[in-house]
Design a protein around this motif. Structure first.
Motif, PDB file in Angstrom:
ATOM      1  N   PRO A 141       0.823  -1.211   0.000  1.00  0.00           N
ATOM      2  CA  PRO A 141       0.000   0.000   0.000  1.00  0.00           C
ATOM      3  C   PRO A 141       0.857   1.260   0.000  1.00  0.00           C
ATOM      4  N   GLY A 142       0.250   2.376  -0.451  1.00  0.00           N
ATOM      5  CA  GLY A 142       0.918   3.657  -0.259  1.00  0.00           C
ATOM      6  C   GLY A 142       1.218   4.435  -1.524  1.00  0.00           C
ATOM      7  N   PHE A 143       1.944   5.546  -1.328  1.00  0.00           N
ATOM      8  CA  PHE A 143       2.478   6.392  -2.389  1.00  0.00           C
ATOM      9  C   PHE A 143       3.967   6.605  -2.111  1.00  0.00           C
ATOM     10  N   ILE A 144       4.723   6.851  -3.170  1.00  0.00           N
ATOM     11  CA  ILE A 144       6.109   7.296  -3.017  1.00  0.00           C
ATOM     12  C   ILE A 144       6.120   8.810  -3.196  1.00  0.00           C
ATOM     13  N   ILE A 145       6.555   9.525  -2.163  1.00  0.00           N
ATOM     14  CA  ILE A 145       6.587  10.992  -2.196  1.00  0.00           C
ATOM     15  C   ILE A 145       8.022  11.474  -1.991  1.00  0.00           C
ATOM     16  N   ASP A 146       8.472  12.343  -2.873  1.00  0.00           N
ATOM     17  CA  ASP A 146       9.784  12.986  -2.744  1.00  0.00           C
ATOM     18  C   ASP A 146       9.587  14.496  -2.782  1.00  0.00           C
ATOM     19  N   ILE A 147       9.872  15.160  -1.652  1.00  0.00           N
ATOM     20  CA  ILE A 147       9.818  16.623  -1.632  1.00  0.00           C
ATOM     21  C   ILE A 147      11.025  17.169  -2.393  1.00  0.00           C
ATOM     22  N   LEU A 148      10.771  17.999  -3.379  1.00  0.00           N
ATOM     23  CA  LEU A 148      11.830  18.571  -4.212  1.00  0.00           C
ATOM     24  C   LEU A 148      12.216  19.982  -3.774  1.00  0.00           C
ATOM     25  N   LYS A 149      11.218  20.749  -3.315  1.00  0.00           N
ATOM     26  CA  LYS A 149      11.447  22.106  -2.811  1.00  0.00           C
ATOM     27  C   LYS A 149      10.615  22.301  -1.565  1.00  0.00           C
ATOM     28  N   PRO A 150      11.229  22.773  -0.469  1.00  0.00           N
ATOM     29  CA  PRO A 150      12.643  23.114  -0.313  1.00  0.00           C
ATOM     30  C   PRO A 150      13.500  21.857  -0.148  1.00  0.00           C
ATOM     31  N   ARG A 151      14.810  22.018  -0.276  1.00  0.00           N
ATOM     32  CA  ARG A 151      15.732  20.899  -0.082  1.00  0.00           C
ATOM     33  C   ARG A 151      15.981  20.666   1.407  1.00  0.00           C
ATOM     34  N   THR A 152      16.413  19.465   1.728  1.00  0.00           N
ATOM     35  CA  THR A 152      16.697  19.126   3.127  1.00  0.00           C
ATOM     36  C   THR A 152      17.742  20.067   3.713  1.00  0.00           C
ATOM     37  N   HIS A 153      17.390  20.687   4.843  1.00  0.00           N
ATOM     38  CA  HIS A 153      18.262  21.588   5.589  1.00  0.00           C
ATOM     39  C   HIS A 153      18.754  22.746   4.746  1.00  0.00           C
ATOM     40  N   GLN A 154      17.931  23.181   3.822  1.00  0.00           N
ATOM     41  CA  GLN A 154      18.274  24.342   3.005  1.00  0.00           C
ATOM     42  C   GLN A 154      18.202  25.607   3.849  1.00  0.00           C
ATOM     43  N   TYR A 155      19.209  26.491   3.713  1.00  0.00           N
ATOM     44  CA  TYR A 155      19.216  27.792   4.386  1.00  0.00           C
ATOM     45  C   TYR A 155      18.713  28.839   3.405  1.00  0.00           C
ATOM     46  N   ILE A 156      17.659  29.544   3.801  1.00  0.00           N
ATOM     47  CA  ILE A 156      16.998  30.503   2.917  1.00  0.00           C
ATOM     48  C   ILE A 156      16.978  31.869   3.598  1.00  0.00           C
ATOM     49  N   SER A 157      17.506  32.872   2.934  1.00  0.00           N
ATOM     50  CA  SER A 157      17.533  34.215   3.542  1.00  0.00           C
ATOM     51  C   SER A 157      16.145  34.840   3.473  1.00  0.00           C
ATOM     52  N   LEU A 158      15.742  35.452   4.563  1.00  0.00           N
ATOM     53  CA  LEU A 158      14.417  36.063   4.641  1.00  0.00           C
ATOM     54  C   LEU A 158      14.259  37.157   3.587  1.00  0.00           C
ATOM     55  N   SER A 159      15.344  37.900   3.321  1.00  0.00           N
ATOM     56  CA  SER A 159      15.269  39.000   2.344  1.00  0.00           C
ATOM     57  C   SER A 159      14.945  38.498   0.940  1.00  0.00           C
ATOM     58  N   GLY A 244       0.655   8.357   1.821  1.00  0.00           N
ATOM     59  CA  GLY A 244       2.098   8.503   1.726  1.00  0.00           C
ATOM     60  C   GLY A 244       2.529   9.789   2.386  1.00  0.00           C
ATOM     61  N   VAL A 245       3.777   9.824   2.879  1.00  0.00           N
ATOM     62  CA  VAL A 245       4.289  10.997   3.596  1.00  0.00           C
ATOM     63  C   VAL A 245       5.773  11.170   3.284  1.00  0.00           C
ATOM     64  N   ASP A 246       6.192  12.429   3.181  1.00  0.00           N
ATOM     65  CA  ASP A 246       7.613  12.763   3.193  1.00  0.00           C
ATOM     66  C   ASP A 246       7.775  14.007   4.054  1.00  0.00           C
ATOM     67  N   LYS A 247       8.952  14.181   4.637  1.00  0.00           N
ATOM     68  CA  LYS A 247       9.216  15.328   5.505  1.00  0.00           C
ATOM     69  C   LYS A 247      10.525  15.983   5.109  1.00  0.00           C
ATOM     70  N   VAL A 248      10.587  17.292   5.349  1.00  0.00           N
ATOM     71  CA  VAL A 248      11.828  18.019   5.113  1.00  0.00           C
ATOM     72  C   VAL A 248      11.938  19.133   6.149  1.00  0.00           C
ATOM     73  N   ASN A 249      13.164  19.398   6.583  1.00  0.00           N
ATOM     74  CA  ASN A 249      13.453  20.510   7.485  1.00  0.00           C
ATOM     75  C   ASN A 249      14.325  21.519   6.770  1.00  0.00           C
ATOM     76  N   TYR A 250      14.040  22.814   7.005  1.00  0.00           N
ATOM     77  CA  TYR A 250      14.831  23.876   6.381  1.00  0.00           C
ATOM     78  C   TYR A 250      14.843  25.081   7.327  1.00  0.00           C
ATOM     79  N   VAL A 251      15.711  26.029   7.024  1.00  0.00           N
ATOM     80  CA  VAL A 251      15.932  27.159   7.917  1.00  0.00           C
ATOM     81  C   VAL A 251      15.753  28.472   7.149  1.00  0.00           C
ATOM     82  N   VAL A 252      14.969  29.365   7.726  1.00  0.00           N
ATOM     83  CA  VAL A 252      14.847  30.723   7.189  1.00  0.00           C
ATOM     84  C   VAL A 252      15.605  31.657   8.146  1.00  0.00           C
TER      85      VAL A 252
END
Length: 254
Positions: A141-159, A244-252
């Motif tokens: 059972p299920g779905f295959i999910i791949d988060i493409l954006k944002p990338r894992t632990h990507q640092y993104i400037s607020l500006s 299906g589930v995928d998770k990603v962490n990132y920083v602003v």
């Protein structure tokens, strides 16, 4: 004396069973979809003796995902096969002397750890009594999910994102790799795809995702404050119960 020894050896051999080659076809099939084969890296199969846990056979399914019309569109009656000679499977060849109670474990998809599921069954394997054709089919059972954006632990400037819609993007396929499309056999209109966004460990908002091209879902929202973000993205199909589930962490950062 020699005659007695010969007769004893003859009688002993007559009562000693010899190992017989026994074949069993094992297939992995995605729930509400097709078979898992070479195009997705295969499903991993392990056949064990249930009593002592000895591995009797092990390998990956190979072959095609199968005939779409036969699997998904043809009415099924008893005895109807849904596999053809090209359909993916793993042929286990095992030498046994007597009936053996075996467990069959399927690990799939082999190369997508975040979506990986393990299913199993048990049955008696009899010497010389092959199980071929469709063979033993285990459902994944299920779905295959791949988060493409944002990338894992990507640092993104607020500006760079302040006041602009921040894009979220994910690739989603069935567990066999079969495509999801608008109005297709696996219809995106019947699926709920949503992101759950947290900031610094606390729920922030939901992000609604929609199909933009085959298998590709996108959404966006405004992110106006710095912090540690977590996106949990899920897909749900009510009719089949597939999830299906995928998770990603990132920083602003400022």
């Amino acid at each position: 004396m020699k005659t007695l020894i010969f007769m004893a050896a003859f009688l002993f051999c007559g009562f000693t069973a010899s190992a017989v080659e026994t074949k069993m076809m094992i297939r992995a099939k995605a729930r509400d979809a097709k078979f898992i084969g070479s195009s997705l890296g295969g499903a991993h199969i392990i056949v064990r003796n249930k009593v002592n846990r000895q591995i009797l056979a092990e390998g990956n399914t190979t072959g095609s995902t199968g005939n779409t019309d036969l699997i998904m569109k043809t009415s099924k009656t008893r005895g109807t096969s849904i596999a053809d000679p090209q359909t993916a499977g793993f042929l286990a060849t095992i030498d046994i002397e007597e009936p053996v109670f075996v467990s069959i474990e399927v690990i799939s998809p082999l190369n997508n750890k975040q979506a990986q599921a393990v299913v199993s069954t048990e049955l008696w394997l009899l010497p010389g009594k092959d199980i071929l054709g469709d063979g033993i089919i285990l459902e994944i059972p299920g779905f295959i999910i791949d988060i493409l954006k944002p990338r894992t632990h990507q640092y993104i400037s607020l500006s760079s994102i302040k006041g602009k819609p921040f894009p979220f993007q994910a690739n989603i396929v069935m567990m066999c790799g079969c495509v999801i499309d608008k109005g297709g056999i696996w219809n995106s209109d019947e699926m709920e795809v949503k992101g759950i966004l947290k900031k610094d460990g606390k729920y922030l908002k939901d992000v609604h995702m929609s199909l933009v091209s085959t298998n590709l879902f996108e959404g966006n929202d405004l992110l106006n404050t710095p912090g540690n973000y977590e996106l949990t993205l899920y897909a749900y199909h009510e009719k089949s119960g597939n999830t299906g589930v995928d998770k990603v962490n990132y920083v602003v950062y400022e």
